[in-house]
Design a protein around this motif. Sequence first.
Motif, PDB file in Angstrom:
ATOM      1  N   ARG A   1     -60.706  -7.411  -5.460  1.00 20.28           N
ATOM      2  CA  ARG A   1     -61.321  -8.693  -5.107  1.00 20.28           C
ATOM      3  C   ARG A   1     -61.986  -8.630  -3.731  1.00 20.28           C
ATOM      4  O   ARG A   1     -63.092  -9.154  -3.527  1.00 20.28           O
ATOM      5  CB  ARG A   1     -60.256  -9.787  -5.116  1.00 20.28           C
ATOM      6  N   GLU A   2     -61.322  -7.978  -2.786  1.00 18.27           N
ATOM      7  CA  GLU A   2     -61.910  -7.843  -1.449  1.00 18.27           C
ATOM      8  C   GLU A   2     -63.195  -7.028  -1.492  1.00 18.27           C
ATOM      9  O   GLU A   2     -64.160  -7.327  -0.789  1.00 18.27           O
ATOM     10  CB  GLU A   2     -60.900  -7.195  -0.506  1.00 18.27           C
ATOM     11  N   ARG A   3     -63.215  -5.984  -2.352  1.00 26.80           N
ATOM     12  CA  ARG A   3     -64.433  -5.181  -2.466  1.00 26.80           C
ATOM     13  C   ARG A   3     -65.572  -6.019  -3.047  1.00 26.80           C
ATOM     14  O   ARG A   3     -66.710  -5.946  -2.586  1.00 26.80           O
ATOM     15  CB  ARG A   3     -64.152  -3.963  -3.358  1.00 26.80           C
TER      16      ARG A   3
ATOM     17  N   ARG B   1     -63.941  -4.441   7.667  1.00 22.18           N
ATOM     18  CA  ARG B   1     -63.355  -4.682   6.340  1.00 22.18           C
ATOM     19  C   ARG B   1     -63.322  -3.413   5.482  1.00 22.18           C
ATOM     20  O   ARG B   1     -62.527  -3.332   4.545  1.00 22.18           O
ATOM     21  CB  ARG B   1     -64.143  -5.787   5.640  1.00 22.18           C
TER      22      ARG B   1
ATOM     23  N   GLU C   1     -56.054  -7.260  -5.519  1.00 20.83           N
ATOM     24  CA  GLU C   1     -56.528  -7.834  -4.258  1.00 20.83           C
ATOM     25  C   GLU C   1     -57.564  -6.926  -3.603  1.00 20.83           C
ATOM     26  O   GLU C   1     -58.570  -7.398  -3.054  1.00 20.83           O
ATOM     27  CB  GLU C   1     -55.337  -8.044  -3.313  1.00 20.83           C
TER      28      GLU C   1
ATOM     29  N   THR D   1     -65.861  -9.246  -2.878  1.00 23.07           N
ATOM     30  CA  THR D   1     -66.249 -10.213  -1.847  1.00 23.07           C
ATOM     31  C   THR D   1     -67.125  -9.555  -0.792  1.00 23.07           C
ATOM     32  O   THR D   1     -68.111 -10.142  -0.321  1.00 23.07           O
ATOM     33  CB  THR D   1     -64.992 -10.817  -1.192  1.00 23.07           C
TER      34      THR D   1
END
Length: 886
Positions: free
Chosen positions: A315-317, A348, A312, A319
């Motif tokens: 994935r956030e990085r 973020r 996750e 995004t």
Amino acid sequence: MAGQVFVLQILLVALIITAALVALVLQARRDSTREAESRSLAVATTFAQSPRTVTAMTGPDPSAVLQPVAERIRRATDVDLVIVYSPDGVRLTHPDPSRIGKAVEGPFVTPSSPRTQQVDTSRGRSVVAYAPVNGPDGTTVGSVGVGITVDKVAGTAAEQLPMLLGAAGVALALSAGGTALVSRRLLRQTHGLGPVEMTRVYDHHDAVLHAVREGVLIIGGDGRLVLANDEARRLLELPPDVERRPVSDLGLDPAITDLLTSGRAATDEVHLTADRLLAVNKRPTGPHGGHTGNVVTLRDTTELRTLSGRAEVARERLTLLYDAGARIGSALDVERTARELAQVAVPRFADIATVDLAEGVLRGQEPDATVAGLRRAAAVGVDADRLMPVDRSVPLLSGTPQALCVETGQAVLEADLSTAQGWRAVDPEHAGRVVEHGVHSLLAVPLLARGAVLGVVTFWRSRGTEPFGPEEQPFAEELAARAAVALDNARRYTREHALAVTLQRSLLPRSLPDLSALEVAHRYLPAQSGVGGDWFDVIELSGARVALVVGDVVGHGLHAAATMGRLRTAVHNFAALDLAPDELLARLDDLVARLARERTAQGDDEGPIGATCLYVVYDPASGRCSAARAGHMPPALVRPDGSVHFPELPAGPPLGLGGLPFESVEFQVLAGSRLVLYTDGLVEDRTRDIDVGLEILRDTLSRPGRSPEQTCEAVLEALLPDHPTDDIALLVARTRVLDPGQVAGWDVPRNAAAVSRVRADVTRQLADWDLTHAGFTTELILSELVTNAIRHGTVPIHVRLLRDRRLICEVSDGSSTSPHLRQAAATDEGGRGLFLVARYAERWGTRYTPNGKVIWAEQSLNGTRGGPGGALSGDEVLDLWPDATL
């Protein structure tokens, strides 16, 4: 059960058919009676109103005439009887001839209007209609009776009965088919199993339910636990006697208890229970054939959670990098791009983000090989404005993270700011406030583009978040690298834009001349997207006249600015020839067409050359304006009382089309009026139609008493868009009119002796104006100009003096031949007059009029003599003529 359903359906269908039959019979009976009344009454009325019937009734033998007619009508209309009665009730016609001539038994009353009645006869129920027979004078001479049996029109029920019976049969067939389908469905659901087989199936189901590695709970509609398999008991640590107990009494974690007792569904919701991370799924059992309740599945995801957490974060990085590519660099502005970088990172990736850039980068310059200092361009985050203010100088002292970034080109991590000393060297007091605010770690990354350092982005984290670690450094470097490309693009655009704006402003007038005819104010605002080709100008002309010019070149960029400079120079040159507005635009049109041909011949792909222009000449001596336009917006004329008028000037084609004429228009202008010239960028915008802009301009200009400067401010405040997409040029001029005492003129006959009288008149006029010191020069200039007009020109000859900021001498005649300044040979007797005029006057020239020409000369009012060579001495004047001539 299928048989019971079938019997119930038969009963319902029979009941429906019976009700339909009863309703049909009753409806048919009513309809038959109504139809019998309508038919009998129509036949009776028609027969009674027939002219033949009236004639026969008054004739000698009515029965002989009417009996055949009545029988034909009876047979044709399918009625039972048609009888004609005399006023006293004697039958004149009857289906039974033996009853003709006999009176009706009982009392008889001739009806006064058509009517019907129902009677019971041996044939059944009948309807009889009566209608009076009226004579020509309106008296009743008899009556007509028509009877018909109701059964003759009662056929509807019999016709619809087969349809009804057919529908009943279809209904029964559908019922039987439905029963068969129900039976088949039951057999399919039970698979034809009997009790023994069903018991075996239940045993298998129970075994599978308790053998799976996933917890299963079934909760009833009353909130009690109906079933819990072995895995659910293990995961939730349930006691043995939990079934039929309320879920709220099981002692579970409050969060999972709320989920199990609520009515909502859930999909892979993660809850912490008994040191386990459980993925909970919940679905209602009602839609799937069970009783009202819920089925819950539980899955242990404790080990998977750690792995998914890392995935996750990755994935956030990714995004965040994608969002950074989409958001950073939305506008080619260095400071805005820096602010977008900081906004993407917060919250973020960091709690606070600051972007410090080299001074030259902010101005669009190439980054230096050695960066001496930075300036903060952006700061985003909680209390960032107070802790790390923007536009603050950031010195690169040795040992600071920013200095290390610039020196090494590598990211610098400070995981614990409370123990780090290098970053405190810049400002120990400020560093202490930052630590007290809760900031505990930073990650500084250089902004590198094409091998040069543009600046440094610093990410800060405060209390409540984990400190930066080495694993986050690659991501920060990737984010900074993407942002550096956008910053470098913005820097290069800023440099190019600054060069273009500098070029454009160098081509525009730096200052306007000081004029007595007009009080002028101007504004020029370039578009945010790039420089354009709008321009304006104020040009002094001869005779105290002034030319006002506003133009717009098609397109944007350096080519448009360069074309604008060429056109402005051309307008100056053409204005020096004192051309009329329409002639000036015609020559300018030829120039633009020639430039377009040159560009086409060179294969230039910058697009076509086109321009619009408005040229206005104001004469303060007469108070008149002469104007012409080439595809440009018309000027606005604001009278002293505040009324606004847009003079009707022929639009004319835009410059560069070629071959089409232009037309000048003259109009009177009162003293104190304001002439407003502008480009379309002022009144036209993406969100506003040009007509709306003109109305706003009219309303803004309608305030009297404003100076030109105040008018410019008011117009821009009312019409300037937030983000101009086109250049805006605005020129406001308030008119003045020369006092009649400042103008003097004389008509001159074509006689050499008149020259001396002109000198005398001029001398007196100069004395009245207190300009006797200019007498000799003025007499010399006018003597030469008047003499040339008498010798080489035609009548009428006129002399005019204007006392403005300069003393202006004008000599006009009816000839279009223009004198030329030349160097006279030693043997020439003449040719030196214009040489003297040129040496003694500051300026001189010729302008053409519809009736001839005007030769003019200007002198300073302070007595200094013009000409680049200065004034001539007496000996130099005598040297202009040879001794033989003298």
